[in-house]
Scaffold this motif. Structure first.
Motif: not given
Length: 545
Positions: A171-176, A178-181, A240-244
């Motif tokens: 599926a197409p990759t959506v690159t939002p 990146t939030p601060a960890f 982990k995936d949600a933070l990514g």
């Protein structure tokens, strides 16, 4: 074939290209809750399945397989939802679909699923695990007002039947962004989630539902488990995936925490008040008008009196002739009867706040309909009151029942044949005492003398609706306006001698003050009996008190 249908709740633009005859859109959104068959459903990427040969997925109108207008030739499983492209067939049906879509009439999109689907239920929402897609429909009224088709292909060069089953990995990759960890926040979230999960670690029983006849399996398996057994998903992987930036993982986490800290209807009662449903308003009975239907009727427009010319007397108009002798002139006299119409009116005052609040239907519409019912009821009662003024000698049945009553009624009807000119009394309005006595009349064996169906060796019959009774070919109607009890009377009359006139009711709105509006009704009515001897009162009881 019957399919379970789900309307798309996602808003999108809509356009039609008649040259390419291709419609494109978002067939179903992912991560958005929808309703179908009284239940809540939700789909995610990778959950929908379809035949390898895409043309087996049809484009329908309103989920009606008898109204197939095209075939799907392209499907794209995206993080946002399942996108489709369908080729509309040539012919009148296809042309109509394109035209209705272009005009924005059939601009909703809905999907239909076949047998074999599996759903996992969490907090009352059925989340798709595997859902077989068999059709996509155009619809004018999707379940959600924002459910709309997206677009139409710009050229035929875009067409092609090359789509295969969705591969979530491709599926197409959506690159939002990146939030601060935040390690502290992550640790706290994991601790809270684990604690809440253990508190509700019991596994609900498996539930199987069948929304519209298809075989759908709904499994109540928990989203995350903390008892060593595998759940549907991994909590730590989703975090982990949600933070990514994984929107699907974020959706699952939001759902889990919302369930763990669910707000119930018990502590939000003040936020869910009782809803008024004026669209289900239950009004008064709509009165039928048997007297108005039996007499001679007409219309008037005002209260201007008018006269009816009528016969008064005549003598010697026809005699045996004596040869050679001139007949003696007879006499003839006419008279007239003056009719004085009277007004019927009513008024209701409605506070302006009530009118401004509106509703469906609005308050003024509800009130006006009730005033109309009252107007027609008043006209019917006026006819009954006019009949009651007749001083003609009544025929009294003395409370007879069964065979004695029917025999007495037959004797009365037979006597009418010897009234001057013969029996012209074809109108029979029955009150609430005589009518039930007639329909209940039975012989000594309990056999109905006026049966409902197919009378044999009987003197008459009764209609299945119990609103009419027939004796010797004369049909009498139950007339509610005549009342019931000792004081009530029935009437047998010549319809051409009993008149009733009425005007159409007029509505007036008066806004002569700030606080309220008056709604008024106005009309005219008049009644006349042109020959008293043509009306015969029938009294069932001997006591009139």
């Amino acid at each position: 074939m019957t399919a379970t249908t789900f309307d798309s709740p996602v808003s999108a633009s809509f356009s039609v290209d008649r040259e390419t005859r291709v419609i494109r859109g978002l067939a179903v959104p992912y991560g958005v809750e929808g309703r179908a068959n009284g239940r809540r459903w939700q789909f995610g990427q990778g959950t929908l399945r379809w035949p390898e040969e895409l043309t087996r997925v049809k484009l329908l109108v309103g989920h009606d397989f008898m109204r197939a207008v095209g075939v799907v030739f392209e499907l794209e499983d995206t993080p946002l939802g399942l996108r489709f492209a369908a080729r509309v067939a040539s012919g009148a049906a296809g042309d109509e679909a394109l035209a209705m879509a272009e005009e924005g009439v059939w601009d909703g999109v809905s999907i239909g699923l076949g047998d074999g689907g599996r759903f996992a239920t969490r907090s009352g929402v059925n989340h798709a695990v595997v859902a077989p897609l068999i059709e996509i429909s155009l619809t004018p009224m999707p379940s959600f007002t924002d459910a709309r088709v997206q677009s139409v292909a710009a050229s035929a060069a875009q067409e092609g039947n090359t789509m295969t089953q969705p591969d979530p990995a491709s599926a197409p990759t959506v690159t939002p962004e990146t939030p601060a960890f935040d390690a502290t926040a992550l640790t706290s979230a994991i601790t809270d989630a684990v604690s809440a999960g253990f508190a509700a670690a019991t596994v609900p029983p498996r539930e199987v539902v069948n929304p519209t006849g298809e075989t759908f399996e709904v499994d109540e398996q928990p989203l995350y488990r903390f008892d060593g057994l595998p759940g549907q998903r991994s909590l730590t992987d989703d975090m982990k995936d949600a933070l990514g930036g994984d929107s699907t993982a974020r959706q699952h986490l939001d759902q889990f925490f919302n369930e763990a800290f669910a707000v119930t209807t018990g502590n939000t009662a003040t936020l869910n008040p009782t809803v008024n449903r004026p669209d289900l308003y239950v009004g008064q009975l709509q009165f039928n008008r048997p007297l108005w239907d039996m007499v001679t009727t007409g219309s008037i427009n005002d209260r201007t009196p008018f006269t009816i010319p009528k016969f008064a007397s005549a003598t010697g108009l026809v005699n045996p002739h004596v040869e050679g002798v001139e007949p003696t002139p007879g006499t003839f006299a006419a008279t007239s009867q003056t009719i004085n119409p009277g007004a019927v009116s009513g008024k209701v005052e409605i506070n302006r706040e009530v009118l401004d609040q509106g509703g469906s239907p609005q308050a003024d519409t509800i009130i006006w309909n009730e005033m109309l019912a009252g107007y027609y009821e008043a006209i019917e009662l006026r006819i009954a009151a006019k009949l009651a003024t007749i001083a003609t000698a009544e025929f009294n049945f003395a409370g007879a029942v069964d065979s004695a009553l029917v025999k007495s009624m037959k004797g009365y009807l037979a006597s009418l044949q010897f009234v001057r000119g013969g029996n012209r009394f074809t109108g029979l309005a029955l009150d609430g005492s005589l009518f039930p006595a007639l329909i209940n009349a039975a012989d000594s064996t309990g056999r109905s003398l006026l049966p409902v169906h197919a009378p044999q060796n009987a003197d008459g019959s009764t209609t299945g609706a119990f609103d009419r009774v027939s004796i010797g070919g004369l049909t009498g109607r139950a007339a509610w306006a005549l009342g019931t009890g000792n004081a009530a009377k029935s009437y047998n009359f010549v319809p051409s001698s009993v008149y009733a006139w009425a005007s159409a009711p007029r509505k007036f709105n008066f806004e002569y003050q700030v606080k309220s509006v008056d709604i008024a009704i106005w009309g005219y009515g008049a009644e006349a009996i042109t020959r008293d001897s043509d009306v015969k009162p029938l009294d069932y009881t001997t006591a009139d008190a």
